[in-house]
Design a protein around this motif. Structure first.
Motif, PDB file in Angstrom:
ATOM      1  N   ILE B  25      28.918  -3.154  95.945  1.00 47.15           N
ATOM      2  CA  ILE B  25      29.908  -3.741  96.871  1.00 47.15           C
ATOM      3  C   ILE B  25      30.339  -2.724  97.925  1.00 47.15           C
ATOM      4  N   ILE B  26      30.601  -1.480  97.515  1.00 45.92           N
ATOM      5  CA  ILE B  26      31.030  -0.513  98.537  1.00 45.92           C
ATOM      6  C   ILE B  26      29.883  -0.189  99.494  1.00 45.92           C
ATOM      7  N   LYS B  27      28.651  -0.267  98.978  1.00 47.58           N
ATOM      8  CA  LYS B  27      27.515  -0.071  99.881  1.00 47.58           C
ATOM      9  C   LYS B  27      27.470  -1.197 100.915  1.00 47.58           C
ATOM     10  N   ALA B  28      27.670  -2.417 100.451  1.00 45.44           N
ATOM     11  CA  ALA B  28      27.645  -3.566 101.366  1.00 45.44           C
ATOM     12  C   ALA B  28      28.742  -3.437 102.416  1.00 45.44           C
ATOM     13  N   LEU B  29      29.910  -2.975 101.984  1.00 41.03           N
ATOM     14  CA  LEU B  29      31.024  -2.829 102.932  1.00 41.03           C
ATOM     15  C   LEU B  29      30.713  -1.743 103.966  1.00 41.03           C
ATOM     16  N   ALA B  30      30.144  -0.618 103.483  1.00 45.67           N
ATOM     17  CA  ALA B  30      29.783   0.464 104.401  1.00 45.67           C
ATOM     18  C   ALA B  30      28.729  -0.021 105.394  1.00 45.67           C
ATOM     19  N   GLN B  31      27.789  -0.827 104.904  1.00 44.78           N
ATOM     20  CA  GLN B  31      26.756  -1.367 105.801  1.00 44.78           C
ATOM     21  C   GLN B  31      27.381  -2.292 106.852  1.00 44.78           C
ATOM     22  N   ALA B  32      28.382  -3.067 106.421  1.00 48.88           N
ATOM     23  CA  ALA B  32      29.076  -3.948 107.377  1.00 48.88           C
ATOM     24  C   ALA B  32      29.783  -3.114 108.451  1.00 48.88           C
ATOM     25  N   PHE B  33      30.490  -2.059 108.037  1.00 47.07           N
ATOM     26  CA  PHE B  33      31.148  -1.157 109.002  1.00 47.07           C
ATOM     27  C   PHE B  33      30.111  -0.598 109.970  1.00 47.07           C
ATOM     28  N   ASP B  34      28.982  -0.178 109.391  1.00 46.28           N
ATOM     29  CA  ASP B  34      27.938   0.481 110.171  1.00 46.28           C
ATOM     30  C   ASP B  34      27.349  -0.483 111.201  1.00 46.28           C
ATOM     31  N   GLU B  35      27.010  -1.676 110.759  1.00 45.97           N
ATOM     32  CA  GLU B  35      26.400  -2.638 111.682  1.00 45.97           C
ATOM     33  C   GLU B  35      27.388  -3.078 112.753  1.00 45.97           C
ATOM     34  N   LEU B  36      28.684  -3.047 112.417  1.00 40.02           N
ATOM     35  CA  LEU B  36      29.704  -3.408 113.413  1.00 40.02           C
ATOM     36  C   LEU B  36      30.110  -2.208 114.276  1.00 40.02           C
ATOM     37  N   GLU B  37      29.611  -1.012 113.871  1.00 38.87           N
ATOM     38  CA  GLU B  37      29.901   0.235 114.591  1.00 38.87           C
ATOM     39  C   GLU B  37      31.390   0.460 114.812  1.00 38.87           C
ATOM     40  N   ILE B  38      32.166   0.312 113.751  1.00 41.21           N
ATOM     41  CA  ILE B  38      33.613   0.539 113.847  1.00 41.21           C
ATOM     42  C   ILE B  38      33.876   2.032 113.657  1.00 41.21           C
ATOM     43  N   PRO B  39      34.631   2.643 114.569  1.00 47.23           N
ATOM     44  CA  PRO B  39      34.933   4.074 114.394  1.00 47.23           C
ATOM     45  C   PRO B  39      35.677   4.321 113.074  1.00 47.23           C
ATOM     46  N   ASN B  40      35.272   5.376 112.371  1.00 48.44           N
ATOM     47  CA  ASN B  40      35.857   5.673 111.051  1.00 48.44           C
ATOM     48  C   ASN B  40      37.380   5.731 111.081  1.00 48.44           C
ATOM     49  N   ASN B  41      37.929   6.328 112.149  1.00 47.47           N
ATOM     50  CA  ASN B  41      39.379   6.534 112.181  1.00 47.47           C
ATOM     51  C   ASN B  41      40.145   5.260 112.516  1.00 47.47           C
ATOM     52  N   LYS B  42      39.412   4.177 112.799  1.00 45.09           N
ATOM     53  CA  LYS B  42      40.088   2.893 113.071  1.00 45.09           C
ATOM     54  C   LYS B  42      40.026   1.968 111.861  1.00 45.09           C
ATOM     55  N   ILE B  43      39.490   2.484 110.756  1.00 52.52           N
ATOM     56  CA  ILE B  43      39.395   1.686 109.526  1.00 52.52           C
ATOM     57  C   ILE B  43      40.401   2.230 108.505  1.00 52.52           C
ATOM     58  N   VAL B  44      41.115   1.330 107.843  1.00 50.01           N
ATOM     59  CA  VAL B  44      41.937   1.735 106.704  1.00 50.01           C
ATOM     60  C   VAL B  44      41.473   0.954 105.481  1.00 50.01           C
ATOM     61  N   VAL B  45      40.973   1.683 104.493  1.00 51.04           N
ATOM     62  CA  VAL B  45      40.565   1.067 103.228  1.00 51.04           C
ATOM     63  C   VAL B  45      41.735   1.193 102.249  1.00 51.04           C
ATOM     64  N   VAL B  46      42.273   0.060 101.852  1.00 58.32           N
ATOM     65  CA  VAL B  46      43.424   0.042 100.950  1.00 58.32           C
ATOM     66  C   VAL B  46      42.948  -0.418  99.575  1.00 58.32           C
ATOM     67  N   THR B  47      43.277   0.338  98.554  1.00 60.72           N
ATOM     68  CA  THR B  47      42.851  -0.046  97.198  1.00 60.72           C
ATOM     69  C   THR B  47      44.049  -0.204  96.282  1.00 60.72           C
ATOM     70  N   GLY B  48      43.836  -0.915  95.208  1.00 63.34           N
ATOM     71  CA  GLY B  48      44.861  -1.076  94.176  1.00 63.34           C
ATOM     72  C   GLY B  48      44.560  -0.189  92.990  1.00 63.34           C
ATOM     73  N   ILE B  49      44.658  -0.752  91.793  1.00 61.66           N
ATOM     74  CA  ILE B  49      44.471   0.030  90.561  1.00 61.66           C
ATOM     75  C   ILE B  49      43.461  -0.683  89.662  1.00 61.66           C
ATOM     76  N   GLY B  50      42.760   0.105  88.891  1.00 64.72           N
ATOM     77  CA  GLY B  50      41.694  -0.393  88.026  1.00 64.72           C
ATOM     78  C   GLY B  50      40.424   0.311  88.438  1.00 64.72           C
ATOM     79  N   CYS B  51      39.292  -0.062  87.819  1.00 65.05           N
ATOM     80  CA  CYS B  51      38.035   0.613  88.165  1.00 65.05           C
ATOM     81  C   CYS B  51      37.796   0.558  89.674  1.00 65.05           C
ATOM     82  N   PHE B  52      37.988  -0.628  90.267  1.00 69.57           N
ATOM     83  CA  PHE B  52      37.692  -0.773  91.693  1.00 69.57           C
ATOM     84  C   PHE B  52      38.752  -0.081  92.559  1.00 69.57           C
ATOM     85  N   GLY B  53      39.870   0.260  91.955  1.00 75.57           N
ATOM     86  CA  GLY B  53      40.914   1.001  92.671  1.00 75.57           C
ATOM     87  C   GLY B  53      40.458   2.383  93.096  1.00 75.57           C
TER      88      GLY B  53
END
Lengths: 370, 267
Positions: B25-53
């Motif tokens: 899943i994180i690979k797919a998300l990174a690929q989506a960011f990459d294909e959309l060419e969003i600058p890294n500093n304009k993305i905020v990844v917010v996580t909760g708690i648990g394995c996926f946190g």
């Protein structure tokens, strides 16, 4: 310009002067007028108000907005504060500036929704698990409420910590004249921006009393903010040395700098044998009691605590020199009295004058103990 | 550009168990960011708690690791604070459907312009495999030894009913579609919700005797059907884009509030 303001309106005036640009709220008596007023004021200056789905969300949204560089505030009362506590811990751990106004009412639980109480003193300090320090101010006049709201923002920005302004149902709704022009030149503190030159570390600190400089989400740096115990990069760590540094710093940046934070008002008399220590609404009764006791020939010291946390140990120590007893009027079961007793020890008698029935303490009830 | 513009290669392999779907899943998300060419500093990844946190650990973007269930509530503040940011809330099913359910439905109702992603492995993996609101009736888990007497949430239906403008379901088996939905969700300009079905062989698989990861992934593949071929009385779950409508996004609507209040004059 003189204005005849209520305490809740005074909070909004103070917040606007301080530069508040985000408010995440949830309605609760007796704080609701703060949300009502600020929801109209913030968009007038390009700021944002959102009514969240609960108090957990309201403080969470504030923390998120603060990390984008805005000055943020929420307001609530005891039951809402209970829900906010996990986010108080979050703001302590992630070191996110935020102001929380606690308009106290009678407890426990839903308690006395429309009547006064002062029972949240220890909850703001100890309510979040882990027991890390916060800053709390208490106002007893409307002018103080404006000033302490500004001060709460200043302290939050300076120390990257949640700062509480504690008022109560009576202060919230009583009205007094306030000259808002008198705050024109009041110093406004903004968070220190991280240097563009050094390698950016979101939690860069050299000493145990340091407060890391900040960068906002969306700026030049890649920012990490974390609820998990982390190193200076914001990455979770299990290294005991790094954990010690972080946790000790969270403690010391507040406790060791108490002198920079603590404020009080004292009125001491040579040869006083008794002292009255109070705060918030009860300090008004206390002040009147001291005036009347002195008029009757008694020598009494008076100390009004304006900062509750970190507790102003020094003020209590200095003011209590030579007295044999200290009367502490408060609307709870002795929360400030407990602190006073801790500071002065058992050689001075600490006498609690309290009420938890939704009424305020009358001056004569204090005088009877002097 | 590659996914390693967004994923910190030095941190690999991930700390997740072999066979876990989170890495996919994180690979797919990174690929989506990459294909959309969003600058890294304009993305905020917010996580909760648990394995996926722990997912934010791997992203070279702004990262905001928060509390259990609250990712969307924090993301709300971030997005309103700076509407120009791409804000992604990553949640497990415990985060999104249980403790954070209230935040999820209200952000959907507001149509806040964030992407909320739920990695659904149908149990609380990190705490030892307890049943979650997406565990199925009869499932075995650390806390349902006699079979679960509760039914699962259909999260996509929930979020649609709450008012989201984009809702899609995929699985870790349907990787290319997942990337496509994530890209659409990110660029939607409204509340976007993507549910990803994935295996947790270590806990859910073990308790329910579902075999190793490949067998679990095959089972997930077989229990879904593209939404075009899905019938309401089917016992399979529809995958694909379940909703894609246009409605006013929250921060755009609030910009209107600011304009009415007179606060848009450069203050």
């Amino acid at each position: 310009m003189k204005k005849f303001l209520s305490g809740n309106e005074a909070v909004v005036e103070g917040a606007m002067i301080a530069g508040c640009r985000f408010f995440g709220g949830y309605p609760i008596t007796p704080s609701s007028e703060i949300a009502a007023h600020i929801s109209a004021r913030l968009p007038q200056v390009g700021g944002k108000y959102i009514q969240m789905e609960d108090e957990i969300g309201s403080l969470a949204s504030c923390i998120g907005a603060s990390l984008t560089g805005l000055k943020v505030m929420t307001a609530t009362s005891g039951p809402g504060l209970s829900l906010m506590l996990e986010n108080v811990g979050m703001a302590i751990q992630a070191e996110v500036p935020c102001v929380i106004v606690d308009v106290q009412r009678g407890g426990p639980s839903t308690g006395l929704a429309t009547k006064v109480g002062q029972g949240d003193v220890h909850q703001v300090r100890w309510g979040s698990h882990g027991g890390y320090p916060v800053i709390a101010l208490a106002s007893s006049t409307i002018a103080e409420t404006v000033e302490f709201t500004i001060e709460a923002f200043n302290l939050a920005e300076k120390f990257r910590v949640p700062v509480f302004l504690m008022t109560d149902k009576i202060i919230a709704q009583l009205r007094e004249d306030v000259d808002l022009d008198s705050f024109k030149d009041y110093p406004i503190i903004n968070r220190e921006p991280a240097s563009e030159n050094d390698e950016f570390l979101p939690y860069r600190a050299e000493s145990l009393t340091d407060v890391p400089a900040m960068s906002a989400f969306g700026g030049k740096h890649l920012v990490r903010a974390s609820s998990t115990t982390h190193d200076q990069r914001g990455i979770p760590t299990s290294d005991p040395e790094k954990i010690t540094f972080k946790n000790e710093r969270l403690f010391r940046k507040i406790q060791d700098r108490a002198d920079e934070i603590c404020r009080w008002e004292s009125d001491l008399q040579t040869g006083a044998d008794a002292m009255v220590v109070s705060f918030g609404i009860s300090a008004r009764s206390a002040k009147q009691a001291v005036i009347e006791a002195r008029a009757a020939g008694k020598k009494v010291n008076f100390l009004k605590l304006q900062t509750l946390w970190p507790f102003p140990d020094k003020a209590v120590q200095e003011a209590s020199e030579g007295v044999s007893r200290i009367v502490v009027p408060e609307l709870n079961w002795g929360q400030v009295a407990l602190e006073v007793e801790r500071v002065v020890g058992k050689n001075i008698e600490t006498i609690l004058v309290n009420k938890t029935n939704g009424l305020i303490i009358q001056p004569e009830e204090i005088i009877a103990k002097l | 550009m590659s996914i390693f513009t967004y994923i910190n290669e030095a941190k690999l392999p991930t700390f997740w168990c072999p066979g876990c779907g989170h890495g996919v899943i994180i690979k797919a998300l990174a690929q989506a960011f990459d294909e959309l060419e969003i600058p890294n500093n304009k993305i905020v990844v917010v996580t909760g708690i648990g394995c996926f946190g722990r997912a934010d650990d791997y992203f070279m973007t702004n990262a905001f690791h928060t509390l259990h269930g609250r990712a969307v509530a924090y993301a709300t503040g971030v997005k309103i604070g700076n509407p120009d940011l791409t804000v992604v809330a990553l949640m497990g099913d415990g985060d999104a459907a249980s403790i954070g359910g209230n935040h999820l439905i209200h952000a959907a109702r507001r149509n806040l312009g964030i992407l909320a992603l739920c990695a659904n492995n149908r149990n609380y993996g990190m705490t030892g495999g307890q049943y979650s609101p997406t565990s199925q009736f009869g499932d075995f888990s650390a806390t349902s030894k006699y079979g679960l007497p509760e039914s699962a949430f259909d999260l996509c239906a929930l979020v649609q009913a709450a008012g989201a403008s984009f809702v899609a379901r995929s699985t870790v088996f349907h990787y290319n579609n997942l990337v496509k939905y994530l890209k659409q969700g990110i660029t939607k300009g409204g509340f976007s919700f993507v549910e990803v079905l994935e295996p947790c062989p270590t806990m859910y698989g073990k308790f329910n005797k579902l075999g190793a990861a490949p067998e679990m992934i095959q089972k997930i593949r077989d229990e879904v059907v593209p939404v075009k071929r899905w019938e309401p009385d089917s016992d399979k779950l529809p995958i694909g884009i379940l909703r894609n409508i246009d409605k006013k996004e929250y921060t755009d609507a609030y910009a209107e509030v600011i304009r009415k209040a007179g606060g848009d004059n450069g203050n």
